[in-house]
Design a protein around this motif. Structure first.
Motif, PDB file in Angstrom:
ATOM      1  N   GLN A   1      -7.527  26.330  37.214  1.00  0.00           N
ATOM      2  CA  GLN A   1      -6.317  25.637  36.819  1.00  0.00           C
ATOM      3  C   GLN A   1      -6.023  24.483  37.739  1.00  0.00           C
ATOM      4  OE1 GLN A   1      -1.480  26.481  36.026  1.00  0.00           O
ATOM      5  NE2 GLN A   1      -2.920  27.962  36.119  1.00  0.00           N
TER       6      GLN A   1
ATOM      7  N   HIS B   1       7.086  31.241  33.447  1.00  0.00           N
ATOM      8  CA  HIS B   1       7.076  32.393  32.380  1.00  0.00           C
ATOM      9  C   HIS B   1       6.742  33.376  32.957  1.00  0.00           C
ATOM     10  CE1 HIS B   1       2.687  30.826  31.804  1.00  0.00           C
ATOM     11  NE2 HIS B   1       2.577  31.810  32.471  1.00  0.00           N
TER      12      HIS B   1
ATOM     13  N   HIS C   1       4.110  27.383  38.967  1.00  0.00           N
ATOM     14  CA  HIS C   1       3.455  26.382  40.066  1.00  0.00           C
ATOM     15  C   HIS C   1       4.110  25.481  40.409  1.00  0.00           C
ATOM     16  CE1 HIS C   1       0.413  29.949  39.130  1.00  0.00           C
ATOM     17  NE2 HIS C   1       0.575  29.414  37.719  1.00  0.00           N
TER      18      HIS C   1
HETATM   19  C1  1HN Z   1      -1.087  32.160  32.593  1.00  0.00           C
HETATM   20  O1  1HN Z   1       0.193  32.413  32.517  1.00  0.00           O
HETATM   21  C2  1HN Z   1      -1.481  31.499  33.928  1.00  0.00           C
HETATM   22  O2  1HN Z   1       0.588  31.175  34.772  1.00  0.00           O
HETATM   23  C3  1HN Z   1      -2.622  31.021  33.920  1.00  0.00           C
HETATM   24  O3  1HN Z   1      -0.819  29.964  35.567  1.00  0.00           O
HETATM   25  C4  1HN Z   1      -3.613  31.276  32.863  1.00  0.00           C
HETATM   26  C5  1HN Z   1      -4.327  32.412  30.767  1.00  0.00           C
HETATM   27  C6  1HN Z   1      -4.093  33.150  29.725  1.00  0.00           C
HETATM   28  C7  1HN Z   1      -2.759  33.637  29.664  1.00  0.00           C
HETATM   29  C8  1HN Z   1      -1.656  33.285  30.681  1.00  0.00           C
HETATM   30  C9  1HN Z   1      -0.236  30.918  34.803  1.00  0.00           C
HETATM   31  C10 1HN Z   1      -3.407  31.925  32.013  1.00  0.00           C
HETATM   32  C11 1HN Z   1      -2.108  32.418  31.713  1.00  0.00           C
END
Ligand code: 1HN
Length: 343
Positions: free
Chosen positions: A97, A108, A151
């Protein structure tokens, strides 16, 4: 009615009976591939940072977290025998990410337990239940299931990290839940400073009731200091566990994290586990034997460790540090964890 041996040399199932099986959604075990317990087919897969970093920065040019929620490139191991799981190893998921300066991935929460291991960047933060966790390279940030998290990169450098989750586990159990913000009924949290001396933990009902670590950020500097002076583990490496300071156990109920340091020219004794894991290379260069596969790695590479394979890491020169995330706690709780050290 008795059946003679002679009948068995032919297919004993008549076309009429086969039609009955099909009409009633029945399969017979003696014809099932699962009846024969085939050997695991999952293989190790490595993602080299040099290959995927440019792909992420190209992706960042054409995507906005404000629209897509999270800018995540999932690392999906094609040899995992679980269609739709999108996992990197067994029931573990991982992705890369990125958050560019000025971007915000809004809050969330979800039932999945997750953690973030920072690869590069400066100045971004993850806010977990209102607690700000700086994101510096090598930091581990945990976002336990059903905690609100967001984030932010207000004016830092482009920041990239690895997300590791138990999403495929929830998919298998039917327990995946998701709630978008805005934040409702936030939990009360305790400042990390209440735990970080290592010698004291607060006495409070809230601390005892919690099933995950009250510390959400484990800094790279602390982990590095700890592993430098750790005694040698059974596999010959220096390894420290990222611990819940209250229980001494894993940071999350389903994901257990370690930092391993290997010296130049040395290899770890082979270990084999029924659990799945993956490694993020913090620094150094080396190779890992995973069953019949040899994985070469350098800084920020990510590679999977499929269950049931003998694993041995070797550092080529200098020192190497590997971050490992494993789902061994899941297996342990179910009485399914086997761990072996080669003789
Ligand atoms: C998620 O909530 C994040 O919050 C990152 O950064 C990856 C992959 C599958 C489901 C939820 C995040 C994710 C995710």
């Amino acid at each position: 009615m008795s059946t003679t041996a002679a009948n068995y040399s032919d297919d004993p199932v008549s076309p009429e009976l086969r039609a009955q099986y099909a009409a009633n959604d029945i399969t017979v075990l003696w014809e099932s591939p699962n009846g024969a317990l085939p050997p695991p087919s999952e293989r190790a897969r490595v993602w080299h940072w040099g290959d995927i970093r440019p792909v992420m920065f190209e992706t960042a040019k054409i995507t906005l977290p404000a629209i897509i929620e999270r800018r995540v490139m999932q690392l999906v191991n094609p040899t995992v025998d679980n269609p739709g799981s999108e996992s990197i190893a067994g029931l573990l998921n991982a992705g890369i990410q990125a958050l560019m300066p000025g971007e915000h991935a809004r809050p969330h929460r979800h039932s999945m337990h997750a953690l973030r291991f920072v690869l590069e960047g400066h100045g971004a933060e993850t806010v977990v239940e209102g607690k700000s966790c700086a994101m510096e390279p090598g930091d581990l940030i945990v976002t336990p299931g059903w905690t609100w998290h967001e984030h932010r990169n207000v004016e830092g450098q482009p920041t990239v990290w690895v997300d590791i989750l138990d999403a495929a586990l929830h998919r298998a159990f039917g327990t995946a839940r998701f709630q978008p913000g805005p934040i409702q009924s936030p939990r009360s949290v305790i400042a990390d400073a209440a735990f970080t001396s290592g010698a004291f933990v607060p006495v409070a009902a809230q601390v005892e009731a919690q099933s995950y670590s009250p510390i959400f950020r484990y800094s790279a500097a602390d982990a590095r200091r700890a592993v430098e002076v750790a005694p040698t583990a059974a596999d010959g490496s220096r390894t420290v566990r990222y611990a819940d300071p209250v229980t001494g156990g894993a940071v999350l109920p389903t994901i257990d994290c370690y930092l391993t340091q290997i010296e130049a020219g040395t290899a770890t004794h082979a270990v084999r586990s029924s659990a799945s894991a993956l490694c993020v290379v913090v620094d150094g260069e080396g190779e890992t034997q995973v069953g019949d596969d040899l994985v070469s790695w350098g800084p920020k590479d990510v590679f999977s460790l499929p269950q049931g394979q003998w694993v041995s890491h070797r550092c080529k020169h200098g020192k190497a540090r590997l971050f490992t995330a494993s789902n061994r706690e899941v297996f342990r709780h179910l009485g399914l964890l086997t761990e072996e050290l080669a003789a």
